[in-house]
Design an enzyme around this catalytic site. Structure first.
Site, PDB file in Angstrom:
ATOM      1  N   TYR A 181       0.809  -1.214   0.000  1.00 17.45           N
ATOM      2  CA  TYR A 181       0.000   0.000   0.000  1.00 17.45           C
ATOM      3  C   TYR A 181       0.847   1.271   0.000  1.00 17.45           C
ATOM      4  O   TYR A 181       0.403   2.320  -0.442  1.00 17.45           O
ATOM      5  CB  TYR A 181      -0.886   0.054   1.245  1.00 17.45           C
ATOM      6  CG  TYR A 181      -2.152  -0.761   1.178  1.00 17.45           C
ATOM      7  CD1 TYR A 181      -2.111  -2.120   0.926  1.00 17.45           C
ATOM      8  CD2 TYR A 181      -3.390  -0.168   1.389  1.00 17.45           C
ATOM      9  CE1 TYR A 181      -3.272  -2.872   0.891  1.00 17.45           C
ATOM     10  CE2 TYR A 181      -4.558  -0.915   1.361  1.00 17.45           C
ATOM     11  CZ  TYR A 181      -4.490  -2.260   1.118  1.00 17.45           C
ATOM     12  OH  TYR A 181      -5.635  -3.001   1.087  1.00 17.45           O
ATOM     13  N   LYS A 238       4.143 -15.262   2.480  1.00  9.88           N
ATOM     14  CA  LYS A 238       4.293 -15.899   1.167  1.00  9.88           C
ATOM     15  C   LYS A 238       5.794 -16.088   0.961  1.00  9.88           C
ATOM     16  O   LYS A 238       6.380 -15.643  -0.037  1.00  9.88           O
ATOM     17  CB  LYS A 238       3.638 -15.000   0.099  1.00  9.88           C
ATOM     18  CG  LYS A 238       3.392 -15.672  -1.223  1.00  9.88           C
ATOM     19  CD  LYS A 238       2.339 -16.763  -1.176  1.00  9.88           C
ATOM     20  CE  LYS A 238       2.427 -17.587  -2.454  1.00  9.88           C
ATOM     21  NZ  LYS A 238       1.563 -18.785  -2.429  1.00  9.88           N
ATOM     22  N   ASP A 258      -2.088 -18.204   1.056  1.00  8.20           N
ATOM     23  CA  ASP A 258      -3.139 -18.858   0.265  1.00  8.20           C
ATOM     24  C   ASP A 258      -3.724 -20.036   1.039  1.00  8.20           C
ATOM     25  O   ASP A 258      -4.944 -20.208   1.133  1.00  8.20           O
ATOM     26  CB  ASP A 258      -2.618 -19.275  -1.123  1.00  8.20           C
ATOM     27  CG  ASP A 258      -1.296 -20.025  -1.073  1.00  8.20           C
ATOM     28  OD1 ASP A 258      -0.621 -20.032  -0.013  1.00  8.20           O
ATOM     29  OD2 ASP A 258      -0.918 -20.629  -2.103  1.00  8.20           O
ATOM     30  N   ASP A 318      -5.696  -7.461   4.707  1.00 10.20           N
ATOM     31  CA  ASP A 318      -6.907  -6.880   4.130  1.00 10.20           C
ATOM     32  C   ASP A 318      -7.801  -8.000   3.598  1.00 10.20           C
ATOM     33  O   ASP A 318      -8.999  -8.062   3.878  1.00 10.20           O
ATOM     34  CB  ASP A 318      -6.509  -5.924   2.996  1.00 10.20           C
ATOM     35  CG  ASP A 318      -7.720  -5.299   2.321  1.00 10.20           C
ATOM     36  OD1 ASP A 318      -8.646  -4.890   3.048  1.00 10.20           O
ATOM     37  OD2 ASP A 318      -7.736  -5.230   1.079  1.00 10.20           O
ATOM     38  N   ASP A 359     -11.511  -9.904   5.276  1.00  5.25           N
ATOM     39  CA  ASP A 359     -12.824 -10.027   4.641  1.00  5.25           C
ATOM     40  C   ASP A 359     -13.346 -11.462   4.750  1.00  5.25           C
ATOM     41  O   ASP A 359     -14.554 -11.687   4.877  1.00  5.25           O
ATOM     42  CB  ASP A 359     -12.783  -9.581   3.167  1.00  5.25           C
ATOM     43  CG  ASP A 359     -13.113  -8.091   3.017  1.00  5.25           C
ATOM     44  OD1 ASP A 359     -12.800  -7.317   3.950  1.00  5.25           O
ATOM     45  OD2 ASP A 359     -13.684  -7.702   1.973  1.00  5.25           O
TER      46      ASP A 359
END
Ligand code: IPM
Ligand code: MG
Length: 364
Positions: free
Chosen positions: A143, A193, A226, A250, A254
């Site tokens: 970001y 990751k 993932d 982020d 959700d």
């Protein structure tokens, strides 16, 4: 003894102002019951600031925030401004505010309410007992990393961003996560990751070292993000505290929202700097704005988090949380969660839901 909390209220766009008004009422009511004063001042942010001819984050808004004890934030975003260049998007106001206040740790608790278990698309038996705290890094990573921007070469136009973390940035947010785990079930899962990105190898190394050196009492495990996304819907009960960098956090949060059944139920706290910011995880929901049907509970629960993290008023925070549980148990539902609860359900407006919570905080 009466003390005073000075709150900057930034309702923002869409349903933001409606839900924030109810959160402020809950806060003031908690103050009356627990003997502290809540002074509030509102300021423009997001598209509503742009409409008034100002920047998405006007200087006077930032000034007010810096002079306050905490910020109650609604939501920003407006489809009418979707085509503006990225640096003028209403959403940028929120990012500037997070960065400007150095709010490097974003806490998003995921605790499905028993009365709403059926509202999630995940089977209810997988959800009982789920209690996760997502700790998302909030002021670095993709970001904010530089270089960023647009360019063009022989293949045509391109856009690019940079995911960059300093060890110090990883350490400070990981400490928040480890410390939180210490007060909970003493389990921390760090999502990364590391199998694809150097920056995430550094993330994993740094979190591992911090765990060994300073938190040997916390059971730490690592998951590729993932796989973590899959595990969150497959077996959410395995998680206690879940740490992730900005963008991964982020996305994972959700998923967390869906675990609780409605985005309208998920509060958040952004902390680290002197002034904390408290906002519902949901966005501005322009499609239902102004209709009086938005669910104010995530905003109200965010006000509860404000009392915990910016005021240390744990009794008052608990009164807000209990009030929310109690109104749900009584069958009060805004439209988004109305399918749960059977014959007992009373479908109410944003304001009526706020009234019900306020009455419970008063002990009625
Ligand atoms: C969130 C939101 C924001 C983010 C948007 C509005 C910029 O999705 O707080 O989760 O990506 O951080
Ligand atoms: Mg988000």
């Amino acid at each position: 003894m009466t003390d005073t909390l000075n709150i900057a209220v930034l309702g923002g766009d869409g349903i933001g102002p409606e839900v924030t008004a109810e959160a402020l009422r809950a806060l003031k009511t908690a103050g009356e019951r627990f003997n502290f004063k809540v002074e509030s001042e509102s300021a423009l942010v997001g598209a509503s600031a742009v409409r008034a001819g100002k920047q998405p984050l006007p200087d006077e808004t930032l000034k007010l925030c810096l002079a306050s004890d905490a910020i109650l934030f609604g939501a920003v975003g407006d489809p009418a401004f979707g085509d503006l260049p990225p640096d003028q998007l209403p959403e940028r106001a929120l990012l500037h505010l997070r960065k400007g206040l150095d709010l490097f740790a974003n806490l998003r608790p995921v605790r499905p309410v028993p009365a709403l278990l059926g509202a999630s698309s995940i089977k209810a038996e997988m959800l009982t007992g789920v209690d996760i705290l997502i700790v998302r890094e909030l002021v670095s990573g993709l970001y904010f990393g530089t270089p960023r921007g647009y360019g063009a070469d022989e293949k045509g136009r391109f856009g690019f961003n940079t995911m960059r973390y300093h060890e110090t940035e990883i350490v400070r947010v990981a400490k928040v996560a480890f410390d939180a785990a210490r007060k909970r079930k003493k389990k921390l899962c760090s999502a990364d990751k590391a199998n694809a990105l150097e920056v995430m190898q550094l993330w994993r190394e740094t979190v591992t070292k911090l765990g060994k050196d300073s938190y040997p009492d916390i059971a730490l495990n690592h998951m590729y993000v993932d796989n973590c996304a899959m595990q969150l819907v497959q077996y959410p009960r395995q998680f206690d505290v879940l740490l992730a960098e900005n963008m991964f956090g982020d996305i994972l949060s959700d998923i967390g929202a869906q675990i609780t059944g409605s985005l309208g139920m998920l509060p958040s706290a952004s902390i680290g700097g002197r002034v904390g910011l408290y906002e519902p995880v949901h966005g501005s929901a322009p499609d239902i704005a102004g209709k009086g049907i938005a669910n104010p509970l995530a905003a109200i629960l965010s006000a509860g988090m404000l009392l915990t993290y910016s005021a240390g008023k744990l009794d008052a925070a608990k009164a807000i949380e209990d009030a929310v549980d109690a109104v749900l148990a009584d069958g009060y539902r805004t439209k988004d969660i109305a399918s749960q609860g059977g014959a007992n359900v009373k479908v109410v407006s944003t304001k009526e839901m706020g009234d019900a919570v306020v009455a419970k905080i008063r002990g009625k």
